[in-house]
Structures are given as C-alpha cells and as structure tokens.
Design an enzyme around this catalytic site. Structure first.
Site, PDB file in Angstrom:
ATOM      1  N   ASP A  14       1.105  -1.248   0.141  1.00  0.00           N
ATOM      2  CA  ASP A  14      -0.106  -0.027   0.027  1.00  0.00           C
ATOM      3  C   ASP A  14       0.855   1.216  -0.024  1.00  0.00           C
ATOM      4  O   ASP A  14       2.055   1.041   0.185  1.00  0.00           O
ATOM      5  CB  ASP A  14      -0.799  -0.108   1.222  1.00  0.00           C
ATOM      6  N   GLY A  47      -2.921   9.448  -3.386  1.00  0.00           N
ATOM      7  CA  GLY A  47      -3.971  10.053  -3.945  1.00  0.00           C
ATOM      8  C   GLY A  47      -3.999  11.141  -4.579  1.00  0.00           C
ATOM      9  O   GLY A  47      -4.841  11.731  -5.116  1.00  0.00           O
ATOM     10  N   CYS A  77      -4.326  -1.196  -1.916  1.00  0.00           N
ATOM     11  CA  CYS A  77      -4.641   0.333  -2.072  1.00  0.00           C
ATOM     12  C   CYS A  77      -5.493   0.392  -3.416  1.00  0.00           C
ATOM     13  O   CYS A  77      -4.965   0.099  -4.576  1.00  0.00           O
ATOM     14  CB  CYS A  77      -3.472   0.768  -2.435  1.00  0.00           C
ATOM     15  N   CYS A 189     -10.787   3.414   0.301  1.00  0.00           N
ATOM     16  CA  CYS A 189      -9.323   3.495   0.428  1.00  0.00           C
ATOM     17  C   CYS A 189      -8.948   2.701   1.851  1.00  0.00           C
ATOM     18  O   CYS A 189      -9.744   2.853   2.925  1.00  0.00           O
ATOM     19  CB  CYS A 189      -9.131   5.072   0.756  1.00  0.00           C
ATOM     20  N   THR A 190      -7.973   1.732   1.691  1.00  0.00           N
ATOM     21  CA  THR A 190      -7.744   0.967   2.856  1.00  0.00           C
ATOM     22  C   THR A 190      -7.243   1.812   4.149  1.00  0.00           C
ATOM     23  O   THR A 190      -7.499   1.397   5.226  1.00  0.00           O
ATOM     24  CB  THR A 190      -6.607  -0.008   2.388  1.00  0.00           C
TER      25      THR A 190
HETATM   26  N1  DGL Z   1      -4.513   3.368   1.006  1.00  0.00           N
HETATM   27  C1  DGL Z   1      -4.951   4.123  -0.193  1.00  0.00           C
HETATM   28  C2  DGL Z   1      -6.034   3.315  -0.996  1.00  0.00           C
HETATM   29  O1  DGL Z   1      -6.596   2.538  -0.681  1.00  0.00           O
HETATM   30  C3  DGL Z   1      -4.251   5.462  -0.539  1.00  0.00           C
HETATM   31  C4  DGL Z   1      -3.902   6.254   0.277  1.00  0.00           C
HETATM   32  C5  DGL Z   1      -2.815   7.512  -0.561  1.00  0.00           C
HETATM   33  O2  DGL Z   1      -3.700   8.350  -0.907  1.00  0.00           O
HETATM   34  O3  DGL Z   1      -1.934   7.219  -0.462  1.00  0.00           O
HETATM   35  O4  DGL Z   1      -6.593   4.215  -2.027  1.00  0.00           O
END
Ligand code: DGL
Length: 256
Positions: A14, A47, A77, A189-190
């Site tokens: 991620d 993001g 992610c 988003c995780t």
């Molecule tokens: N954890 C990520 C997702 O599932 C995104 C987080 C980020 O913006 O880095 O989209």
C-alpha cells in the site's frame, strides 16, 4: 502440486499503513500463509500524485516483493490499483496480481434507500475505472462521491488519537449528504478502516459501512487454489513488515 511455489509468501503493499488492515484480514482468514507487507509511507499519499509517479512506485515495490520470492501480490490500495494494476499485470504476466476497487456493488445490494456514499482518494474517484464502475450501478441509485485526502494524512501522521480533528473532518465530508436517505457508505481507501468507528459514530446506526478487505483476500485464495498454490503448512505463517519510511511512528503503527 507445485510445492515450492505454495510455500512462498504472499506480497501485500500500500502507499502506507492503510493496507495493514488487509494484511491483518489475510492473516486472520488464512493463518498458514507467510505474508510480506510493504508500506510506502515515505512517498504517501498516492491519492494526490500523478499516475506516472504512482506507477513508478508500484513497479519498484513489486520488484522488491518479487526479489523476496512472492507467489502473488495484493495491491492493498484502491489508488494504486486504479493507476497501475493493468501495467503491472502486463509486466508480470505469470504472477497473480490482485487489485482493490471500492466495494460499490455489495453496498448497493445491501442498500434499501439506494442512496450510497463512496469515500476514496481524489485520484480513485477521478479515474476511468471508477466512472465505469459507477456507470454500471448509476441507473437506479444515487451515488455520492466523497474525496477524503485529509484522512490519509491523519493516519500517516499518526494523528489517529486526535478525535476532535477526525470528527471535524468527517462532519465536513458528510454535512452535504442527505442523512435521511443515506444507508450505506463504501470505504474506498484502505486507510479509512482506521476511521470506521468514527464514521459510524457521526452517522445513523442503521448506516452500513462496507470495505473490500475480506472480498479481496478470498478472491486471492480462490486464485491460489486454482493454481494449487495454497500453503498447506500446519504451523502459523510468518508476517514480515517493511516500510520505505524509517520514522518510528510509522513502524509502531504498522505493528499495532
Ligand atoms: N490506501 C490507499 C487507497 O486504498 C490510498 C492512500 C493514499 O492516498 O496514499 O486508496
């Protein structure tokens, strides 16, 4: 059975600590698998990055996981999946690569009001993959997109105990949403799993909050089963965690 492959680890990555929730779910559901996690906190958030930047990071991380001998990779992610899953599958055609997308379909199936909100990064929500997904479900449903870049920052900056800040942020996201109609929220988003109880706390009890973690883990195991690559060890699998950031906070959060 291809024993040597079955014994290899599953790689999970991620942009940071969000995918740890996928790692935990994988370990809970399939405790005999060895797991290697890579969090890219030094380069988070994804993001708000360009697609080319996310692709370059994903390639570097996959090379690292492949150097550790993984038998499959989970992109834990949604943002990295939108940006890079097609490219990665082309680059590594013999390696199962499982991506994540906002669990809109199960949310709509469970919704009675057909008024559903999707929380995700600005990148995920602006991508073609997501608009294609929305198109499939838009006809009889109202789907509200809520870009939430601040939540990723709160998690990565170890501010998860700052309840006032979190609630203030969540109120800003949901103030525009029709609370009488809303009955399902997708965590696209995780990183947002960390905020689940706070999100539930500011919404009606009847609102369901849905994530794609379990579905993703089960999907990977179906693929490994087909390939005869399930680890049938009787002992518990190992879990290794790597992060591109050397900050103590991040490492602590990863092991919580
Ligand atoms: N954890 C990520 C997702 O599932 C995104 C987080 C980020 O913006 O880095 O989209």
């Amino acid at each position: 059975m291809n024993m040597s492959k079955a014994k290899r680890a599953i790689g999970i990555f991620d942009s940071g600590i969000g995918g740890i929730s996928v790692l935990k779910e994988m370990h809970r559901l399939f405790p005999h698998e060895d797991l290697i996690y890579f969090g890219d906190s030094k380069f988070a958030p994804y993001g708000e990055k360009l697609r080319s930047e996310i692709m370059a990071r994903c390639t570097e991380i996959c090379e690292f996981l492949i150097s550790k001998g993984v038998k499959a990779i989970v992109i834990a992610c949604n943002t990295a999946t939108s940006a890079a899953v097609d490219m990665l599958r082309e680059r590594y055609p013999n390696l199962p690569i499982i991506g994540m997308e906002p669990a809109l379909k199960p949310a709509i199936q469970q919704s009675r009001s057909h008024y559903v909100a999707v929380m995700a990064t600005p990148f995920t929500l602006s991508e073609k993959k997501f608009s294609d997904l929305m198109k499939k479900h838009q006809e009889n449903n109202t789907i509200i997109k809520i870009p939430c870049p601040q939540l990723v920052q709160i998690a990565e900056h170890n501010e998860l105990d700052d309840i006032a800040k979190i609630h203030d942020q969540l109120h800003q996201y949901f103030d525009e949403v029709d609370q009488d109609k809303l009955d399902a929220v997708v965590l696209g988003c995780t990183h947002f799993i960390f905020f689940k109880k706070h999100i539930q706390g500011i919404l009606k009890d009847s609102v369901r909050i849905i994530d794609g973690n379990e579905g993703t883990c089960r999907h990977l195991m179906d693929i490994l089963r087909e390939r005869n690559e399930i680890n049938d060890a009787e002992t518990k699998g190992s879990v290794m965690i790597y992060n591109s950031s050397k900050e103590d906070d991040i490492l602590e959060l990863s092991y919580e």
